[in-house]
Design a protein around this motif. Sequence first.
Motif, mmCIF file in Angstrom:
data_model
loop_
_atom_site.group_PDB
_atom_site.id
_atom_site.type_symbol
_atom_site.label_atom_id
_atom_site.label_comp_id
_atom_site.label_asym_id
_atom_site.label_seq_id
_atom_site.Cartn_x
_atom_site.Cartn_y
_atom_site.Cartn_z
ATOM 1 N N TYR A 78 -4.788 -2.053 -6.994
ATOM 2 C CA TYR A 78 -5.078 -3.279 -6.239
ATOM 3 C C TYR A 78 -3.828 -3.637 -5.454
ATOM 4 O O TYR A 78 -2.766 -3.912 -6.022
ATOM 5 C CB TYR A 78 -5.459 -4.408 -7.201
ATOM 6 N N ASN B 76 -9.010 -10.371 -9.593
ATOM 7 C CA ASN B 76 -8.934 -8.990 -9.104
ATOM 8 C C ASN B 76 -7.720 -8.218 -9.603
ATOM 9 O O ASN B 76 -7.738 -6.983 -9.644
ATOM 10 C CB ASN B 76 -8.931 -8.982 -7.572
ATOM 11 N N TYR C 199 -13.683 -7.073 -9.234
ATOM 12 C CA TYR C 199 -13.308 -6.303 -10.422
ATOM 13 C C TYR C 199 -14.505 -5.573 -11.019
ATOM 14 O O TYR C 199 -14.412 -4.381 -11.367
ATOM 15 C CB TYR C 199 -12.685 -7.220 -11.481
ATOM 16 N N ASP D 161 -6.346 -6.032 -0.552
ATOM 17 C CA ASP D 161 -6.634 -7.452 -0.359
ATOM 18 C C ASP D 161 -5.995 -7.889 0.953
ATOM 19 O O ASP D 161 -4.771 -7.879 1.099
ATOM 20 C CB ASP D 161 -6.060 -8.244 -1.535
#
Length: 298
Positions: free
Chosen positions: A64, A53, A17, A41
Amino acid sequence: MIKELSILMPTFNDPCYEVVKELQRQASLVADLSFEIVVADDGSTNEEVVLQNEPINELEHCHYIRRATNVGRAAIRNFLAEQAAFDHLLFIDSGMGIADDEFVARYIACTETTPVYGGYLVVGDRNALKGNLRFKYEITSATSAASAEKRREDPNVDFHTSNFLVSKHLFLKYPLDTRFRKYGYEDVLWGKQLANEGIAIAHIDNPVLFDHFESNEQYVEKTEEGLLTLLQFSDDLRGYSRILSTAETLRRFHLAGFNRLIFNAFKTQWRRNLTGPSPSLFIFKLYKLGFYISSSKN
């Protein structure tokens, strides 16, 4: 000057982050730049890291994406390229740090039409990390090729996917080889593939920071995994690995069997040194060559 940019970051069990926040801040300061930051991810198993995150989605122009299944180091980068909205792609590994306030701006100013690699810089307290094998190895080997001037001597060999700019068109035309699922060498083969196509990687001084170092035990295990990857793709990587070249020389002079005997006699002692508090880089070199040659016998 680049007007549109997709910053792409693969991650696995890595809190990222803060580095995304810094990249977003820098990109926002570039006048007339349209940008996005996409973090993919690759099937993280650490739920605590995932929670750290997830707020990336709250940052402007940031996304994300959590994927359920780990697809490997090559495939996750290919996925990111396919997802990118813009034609200029900046790949950055999630474990890296940003060196200064001009990092994004230097890439934006690039006029190169080929892939551009910015390098990496090893940082850390030498006293505190004097017993860390990864730090000792990186500070010795990476520092010798840290400058763009030095890397340009062998541009398609001195390259890593941790920090590079490339056009989406070129990357999708020459994607990373998805046979590489485990640790190591997917970037080496990509550099060789481009060289075979007559495409030289450009180099600039715009490093990311390498400032996280695993334990000695973890690094030895990771090194062994990488050597098995090298063995699996030895035909593809010929000419782009010193260990491969050395092993071939030993075989040519019928010395591989002798090397294997030495390794088998000392491997436990050597591994104990490498995972202990005072690892030797000389022993590390012997261990890697011996492990590779002994594995190629099996």
